[in-house]
Design a protein around this motif. Structure first.
Motif, mmCIF file in Angstrom:
data_model
loop_
_atom_site.group_PDB
_atom_site.id
_atom_site.type_symbol
_atom_site.label_atom_id
_atom_site.label_comp_id
_atom_site.label_asym_id
_atom_site.label_seq_id
_atom_site.Cartn_x
_atom_site.Cartn_y
_atom_site.Cartn_z
ATOM 1 N N UNK A 123 0.860 -1.190 0.000
ATOM 2 C CA UNK A 123 0.000 0.000 0.000
ATOM 3 C C UNK A 123 0.901 1.246 0.000
ATOM 4 N N UNK A 124 1.053 1.830 -1.172
ATOM 5 C CA UNK A 124 1.941 2.988 -1.303
ATOM 6 C C UNK A 124 1.276 4.238 -0.748
ATOM 7 N N UNK A 125 -0.025 4.362 -0.953
ATOM 8 C CA UNK A 125 -0.791 5.467 -0.408
ATOM 9 C C UNK A 125 -2.107 4.893 0.097
ATOM 10 N N UNK A 126 -2.957 5.754 0.695
ATOM 11 C CA UNK A 126 -4.222 5.294 1.261
ATOM 12 C C UNK A 126 -4.997 4.408 0.282
ATOM 13 N N UNK A 127 -5.141 4.856 -0.958
ATOM 14 C CA UNK A 127 -5.931 4.094 -1.935
ATOM 15 C C UNK A 127 -5.087 3.691 -3.144
ATOM 16 N N UNK A 128 -3.830 3.344 -2.902
ATOM 17 C CA UNK A 128 -2.963 2.947 -4.015
ATOM 18 C C UNK A 128 -2.142 1.717 -3.626
ATOM 19 N N UNK A 129 -2.335 0.647 -4.385
ATOM 20 C CA UNK A 129 -1.592 -0.590 -4.145
ATOM 21 C C UNK A 129 -0.719 -0.913 -5.358
ATOM 22 N N UNK A 130 0.514 -1.329 -5.089
ATOM 23 C CA UNK A 130 1.385 -1.832 -6.157
ATOM 24 C C UNK A 130 1.675 -3.276 -5.776
ATOM 25 N N UNK A 140 2.390 -11.498 -13.059
ATOM 26 C CA UNK A 140 1.628 -10.283 -13.387
ATOM 27 C C UNK A 140 1.748 -9.209 -12.315
ATOM 28 N N UNK A 141 2.558 -8.187 -12.581
ATOM 29 C CA UNK A 141 2.576 -7.041 -11.671
ATOM 30 C C UNK A 141 1.302 -6.226 -11.871
ATOM 31 N N UNK A 142 0.859 -5.507 -10.852
ATOM 32 C CA UNK A 142 -0.359 -4.706 -11.040
ATOM 33 C C UNK A 142 -0.360 -3.445 -10.178
ATOM 34 N N UNK A 143 -1.223 -2.551 -10.590
ATOM 35 C CA UNK A 143 -1.398 -1.285 -9.902
ATOM 36 C C UNK A 143 -2.896 -1.130 -9.649
ATOM 37 N N UNK A 144 -3.259 -0.818 -8.431
ATOM 38 C CA UNK A 144 -4.684 -0.624 -8.087
ATOM 39 C C UNK A 144 -4.853 0.740 -7.449
ATOM 40 N N UNK A 145 -5.842 1.475 -7.862
ATOM 41 C CA UNK A 145 -6.069 2.787 -7.242
ATOM 42 C C UNK A 145 -7.560 3.006 -7.032
#
Lengths: 425, 378
Positions: free
Chosen positions: B192-199, B216-221
């Motif tokens: 969790x890089x930020x409150x609503x950001x996952x790498x 599979x790398x992914x980014x979630x926001x």
């Protein structure tokens, strides 16, 4: 399996018998009570009340409360009057404070003064006790109380070049702001956004404004109407001018029409009960601003709402009802009720709590009505208040819709009210 | 001399008054009590509380920190009520009791669909059960068990430790009618890089006709659900390129992306739009091939390695019972290999939010066929 069948059956029967015996013994000791509670809370307010009652029932085996919705305050009054005749009264009922006298006058309810603890008496603000006390006797327990506040559309303010964080403070400001907010966006000659709607809903809209200029609605003895005084006429002239001279508000909209129009963004400002803040914040697509009710000379708001009346006569049921009411209105529930509905918290302990202070810091709209409590007053109570309210409503409609002379119209209404009050004497 | 004495007295008085004021504002947090957490671990709850026992605070700071702590707890979605009860003695010693009411954590229900298309009936039915506060720290353990046409299980586990989210998916499906069985094992972790950001990254081990390993790398926001009705717009998006190696020597690669945007229009009526873009290349195992997502059309018939799906939904809560939401929807899909096929379908759904389901969905959809859908979309 067949071999063990009778053994298993015997064990189950013995265990069940043991349980039923245990329960039966418990039942004799406990003497459980089921209370019926009639209420007038609809939609989200009703949902919150249901959740609270469910929680109480889950934690109290001895007292169970059955919640029954009986329509809004007017319907409730009629149903209660009918129930008095048939004897099918509920144990507890929500009764609007202005209708309380209808039941007190005929000795249909008994005071609950002796059932209220000293802690409750001291912790609940005197303003709320004033609404349910008659001749030093308390007839209902304060529950859902509200004052009017000024709702305004922050987006409309910004579009009109007004600072959304500086709402109008006085009715003079309202007129200035209203002129900027009243718009015919498409230029077709029809107003698309009105600056304000002051829907003087009878006694409740009119009384605080008369008090704001130093007048009163009825005299202290409740034998004479005072709303046709110089102060009353001044108020009606001001409101009439808003519609016809300044043209910042529609002249013929009811509170219901005005509230719907406000929700749709067709009205930029309006005095509405604080009990609608939660609904407005949750449902509006634009940012809601709440400001204190504007004043003319003095600050004054009307304290309305309902109290909880115990209709049961038996001491056992009255004590059970008080147990439930004390829980429903305790510090924690008073705060939850305020946070989930917008109704005022009734206790000093609630108002001083860190919980409420932290809630208000994030939700400043909810703090506005609480800050108005210091200058809030209930209406002038009399058993004839419902009838007086009707007379005043017709008079206001005549002044606003038919543009009748305020002094003459109020004089006619006052005469009718005085006749009514004479009957009472 | 007199002036000096006067000045000294003035300074002393100001100092004394300011000390008194400062003392009054200081509050000693003597005790922090957690109540009502019968399933949730106390240590888990305390990890969200930014106030610490034994520290001195200003009143203003306490109020701010209560709000921060409350928001942290609300975001766990575990509690229906969070109440901070204060007890302040005459010496400004504070006992703060955090009274919690836990939600129901055990959810269960049906999941699946019945499609009638080209005189054929296709049934896919699954029973699922999930615990959303597993181990008392908001871990999710769910099991989905196919009960028609397929046999097998799909198990999902998700846990969060500090700023790292761990996930494990384990799926075994054995088709009873046609096709090959498959086994899919997907461990993953996200930071969790930020409150609503996952790498994050997922590693998929798939056994179908051949065995494949997919990285599979992914980014979630963004957020999938809003935690307050005051939030009028919210979105969730994810982006994931992937590369896989098939153990027969071939490879696969692709890109998965989606954007889900929601607008609260008025009276809690929400317009939701979801756009998905998926591209695949190489030798893709049969169970990972892209399938149509248009409701009203049998998902298995229309396949491809390129897909653009758009789904529009209007969520209209019933005014007299906001637990029931009527959802008209319109889906479209552009899917295929070399030539893409356009599919469209629409219908109406009923979402019922109960304490056992969040929510229970029943939909009737019309596309290339007719579909009765119990499947969750988001």
């Amino acid at each position: 399996m067949k071999k063990y069948g009778p053994v298993i059956l015997t064990v189950i029967l013995l265990v069940s018998w043991g349980f039923s015996r245990h329960n039966a013994e418990g039942g004799i000791k406990r003497r459980s009570v089921e209370l019926t509670f009639w209420h007038s809370m609809s939609i989200y307010q009703g949902d919150t009340l249901e959740q609270l009652v469910e929680e109480y029932n889950n934690n109290n085996e001895d007292i169970q409360v059955r919640l029954i919705f009986q329509g809004l305050y007017d319907d409730m009054k009629i149903k209660l009057i009918n129930a008095v005749k048939t004897g099918d009264l509920p144990d507890v009922s929500q009764v609007a404070i202005e209708y309380l006298d209808v039941f007190i006058d005929d000795n249909r309810i008994e005071p609950i003064t002796d059932y209220i603890s000293e802690d409750d008496k001291n912790d609940i603000l005197s303003q709320f006790w004033n609404g349910v006390t008659r001749q030093r006797e308390i007839y209902a327990f304060p529950f859902n109380h509200s004052v009017q506040v000024l709702y305004y559309n922050k987006d409309a303010f910004e579009k009109a070049g007004l600072d959304p964080d500086k709402p109008p403070k006085t009715w003079e400001d309202v007129i200035k702001y209203g002129k900027k907010l009243t718009k015919d966006f498409d230029g077709d000659g029809t107003i698309d956004q009105w600056g304000i709607l002051v829907s003087l809903e009878g006694v409740f809209g009119f009384t605080p404004l008369i008090r704001q200029v130093g007048g009163e609605f009825l005299n202290d003895d409740r034998t004479k109407a005072l709303f046709n005084s110089e102060e009353g006429v001044r108020v009606m002239e001001l409101v009439q001018k808003m519609a016809y001279e300044y043209k910042i508000m529609p002249s013929n909209w009811t509170l219901f029409e005005g509230t719907s129009a406000f929700l749709q963004g067709k009205i930029a400002m309006g005095p509405i009960t604080c009990a609608g803040i939660k609904f407005a914040e949750d449902n509006l697509p634009w940012e809601l601003g709440i400001a204190p009710l504007p004043y003319i000379e003095n600050k004054s708001v009307l304290l309305g709402g309902a109290g909880l009346v115990i209709f049961s006569k038996s001491s056992h049921r009255r004590k059970a009802a008080m147990n439930f009411i004390s829980w429903l209105t305790n510090k924690e529930n008073s705060i939850r009720w305020h946070e989930k509905t917008g109704y005022l918290p009734i206790r000093k302990s609630a108002m001083e709590s860190f919980e409420l202070q932290s809630f208000h810091r994030l939700n400043p709209n909810y703090k506005v009505p609480v800050d108005q409590l210091s200058y809030s007053r209930p209406p002038d109570f009399t058993p004839y208040l419902p009838q007086i309210d009707q007379i005043v409503r017709y008079a206001i409609e005549d002044i606003m819709i038919n543009r009748k002379d305020p002094q003459k119209t109020l004089n006619i209404a006052a005469e009718k009210v005085n006749n009514l009050l004479k009957e009472e004497e | 001399m007199k002036r000096k004495i006067l000045l000294f007295t003035y300074v002393l008085t100001v100092f004394a008054i300011s000390s008194i004021i400062a003392d009054e504002e200081n509050i000693f947090l003597k005790k922090l009590i957690i109540e009502g957490n019968s399933v949730t671990r106390e240590s888990y709850v305390r990890s969200f509380i930014t106030l610490k026992e034994g520290k001195i605070y200003k009143l203003d700071t306490i109020i701010d920190e209560i709000n921060v702590s409350r928001e942290n707890l609300e975001r766990t979605n575990l509690f229906s009520s969070i109440f901070f009860d204060d007890e302040l003695d005459e010496e400004n010693n504070l006992t703060l009791t955090i009274r919690l009411k836990e939600k129901n954590y055990l959810l269960f229900g049906p999941d699946g669909y019945i499609t009638y298309q080209n005189n054929d009936i296709h049934i896919n039915s699954i029973i699922y059960i999930s615990h959303v506060n597993f181990l008392g720290r908001a871990a999710i353990l769910s099991a989905r068990i196919p009960v028609y046409e397929n046999l097998g299980f799909i198990i999902h586990y998700q846990d969060m430790m500090s700023k790292v989210r761990y996930t494990v998916d384990f799926e075994y499906i054995y088709p009873l009618n046609e096709g090959n069985s498959w086994l899919l094992f997907t461990p993953g972790a996200a930071y969790r890089a930020k409150e609503n950001l996952f790498i994050g990254v997922n590693f998929k081990l798939n056994r179908n006709v051949t065995t494949s390993a997919v990285f599979s790398p992914y980014l979630e926001a963004g957020i999938k659900k809003r935690h307050s009705y005051k939030v009028k717009k919210w979105y969730f998006t994810s982006f994931s390129p992937y590369y896989g190696y098939n153990f027969d020597g071939s490879s696969l690669y692709g890109l998965e992306s989606n954007l889900n945007h929601n607008w609260d229009l008025l009276f809690k009526i929400v317009y939701a739009v979801m756009v998905e873009v998926n591209i695949q290349g190489g030798e893709v195992p049969d169970n990972l091939i892209l399938k149509s997502k248009v409701r009203g059309t049998h998902f298995d018939i229309y396949r491809g390695n390129k897909q653009v799906s758009i789904s529009n939904e209007l969520h209209i809560p019933l005014p007299w019972n906001t637990d029931i939401v009527i959802v008209p929807f319109l889906d479209s899909d552009l899917i295929g290999y070399d030539s893409l096929q356009f599919l469209m379908g629409g219908g109406i759904g009923l979402h019922w939010f109960s304490r056992y389901q969040d929510p229970l969905i029943v939909e009737v959809a019309f596309g290339k066929g007719v579909m009765l859908n119990f499947q969750k979309r988001f």
